[in-house]
Design an enzyme around this catalytic site. Structure first.
Site: not given
Ligand SMILES: Cc1ncc(COP(=O)(O)O)c(C=O)c1O
Length: 393
Positions: A199-200, A178, A150, A325, A236, A69-70
């Site tokens: 995906g995760h 999310q 999130n 923290c 790939t 996602g990042t």
């Molecule tokens: C709202 C949101 N954006 C981006 C991310 C990043 O996704 P990823 O862990 O697949 O890089 C997350 C989760 O960590 C998320 O909750």
């Protein structure tokens, strides 16, 4: 162990794993190879693309697979930055975005983009009047607003934000990481230009994501090379993971159609009502009406979340805290600060997040263990203590 941290990550669904395994074995071939074995693998990728597209109401060719996602967020934001350039362009985002949006936007600000961050109300929803004003002031540029947060699970007024941005002539991206698989996400209904998926967060493995790009949008690839993924993300393909993502998308679509989420919501609501009914000093944070069914965000007066997390871990319950923290001191998260939640309440909060694997028995057991941990912490120290570094993901 009772796992209630599904906004951090979810367990890989057994059917997802089963679908992936052949692509580590007999079907190891390169999908770009011209012989039949390569074509089998190519077909599996295209089937997965179809599943992801169907989950969000897109066309297959509008979906590109990514590494996470990042990456999806960075791909689109950096592409837009290059297309619009820093002169005169405004980049609009929200205070409560994930770091995978905030950090790229900060990097743009460092090189001279006019970056604006819009606030949220006390329920954690984007202030639309402020957003509209900022969009109106922008000569050109783009906006990025998350679909669901999130930490709190609060669903943003995404339809309105999208229409306001596009009405002002701005490109619009949403981090829907999310939201996808948890609530209905349909790019036919909400006309976003770009949408990020990971995906995760819905039972595929970590390390695979997708980016939706509406047909006809301008896009500059971040990763160039062999031209895979329509030239938009070379390299790939991570075949097994893509197949897993496709399978998970299919399971989520079936689940949404069958309203499996009603069961998740019922467990979440049950936990909330038991905690607030059976314990003093409990506050439920964020909008009750506009939120994904998987998340409860709860403050326990007089208890530091970090201490609670450790006690709960020992008691066999895995959750997240609402603070991080920094230099030995607990700091409220940027999301809670933006919502105007005071320091004490912010530091005493937990994010408790569910999936379809969470049972009612586990929910009840978790409530009992949370109650015991809260009472213990209140008895011994009123909740002080140095906790681990905890960052929401
Ligand atoms: C709202 C949101 N954006 C981006 C991310 C990043 O996704 P990823 O862990 O697949 O890089 C997350 C989760 O960590 C998320 O909750």
């Amino acid at each position: 162990m009772i796992y209630l941290d599904n906004h951090a990550t979810t367990a890989v669904h057994p059917e997802v794993l089963e679908a992936m395994l052949p692509f580590f074995g007999d079907h190891f071939h390169n999908p770009s190879s011209g012989y039949r074995a390569g074509k089998v693998v190519r077909k599996a990728i295209e089937e997965a693309r179809g599943e992801v597209a169907e989950l969000i109401g897109a066309k297959e060719e509008e979906v590109v697979f990514t590494g996470c996602g990042t990456e999806s967020n960075n791909m689109v934001l950096k592409s837009l930055a290059r297309i619009y350039g820093r002169k005169e362009s405004t980049v609009i985002t929200g205070e409560i975005e994930h770091s995978a949006v905030l950090r790229p936007c900060e990097a743009m600000a460092d090189v001279g983009f006019d970056v604006r961050r819009c606030g949220v109300d006390e329920e954690g929803r984007l202030r639309l009047a402020e957003f509209e004003k900022v969009c109106g002031e922008a000569k050109t540029g783009f906006a990025s607003v998350m679909w669901a947060n999130n930490e709190t699970g609060v669903v943003q007024p995404i339809q309105e934000a999208c229409e306001l941005a596009k009405g002002a002539g701005l490109a619009f991206h949403t981090d829907a990481i999310q939201a996808v698989g948890k609530v209905r996400v349909d790019v036919g209904e909400v006309p976003v230009d770009f949408l990020s998926i990971s995906g995760h967060k819905f039972h595929a493995p970590k390390g695979v994501g997708a980016l939706y790009l509406r047909e006809g949008v301008r896009f500059e690839p971040l990763i160039r090379g062999g031209g895979q993924e329509f030239g938009r993300r070379s390299g790939t393909e991570n075949v097994a993971y893509i197949v897993g993502l496709g399978k998970a998308a299919r399971l989520m679509r079936d689940g949404l159609e069958r309203d499996e989420h009603a069961g998740i919501r019922a467990n979440r609501d049950h936990l909330e009502s038991r905690l607030s009914g059976e314990l003093e000093g409990v506050t439920l944070n964020g909008s009750r009406e506009h939120r994904v069914p998987t998340c409860a965000h709860v403050s326990f007066e007089g208890c530091e979340g970090a201490g609670l997390l450790i006690l709960l871990d020992e008691a066999g319950v895995q959750v997240s805290t609402g603070s991080a923290c920094m230099t030995g001191k607990q700091q409220p998260s940027h999301v809670q600060v933006a919502m105007g939640i005071d320091d004490e309440r912010a530091k005493s909060s937990l994010r408790i997040s569910f999936s379809s694997f969470t049972t009612r028995e586990e929910t009840d057991e978790a409530v009992d263990r949370i109650k015991a941990a809260v009472e213990k912490l209140r008895r011994v120290q009123g909740g002080s203590g140095v906790g681990p570094v905890v960052v929401f993901s």
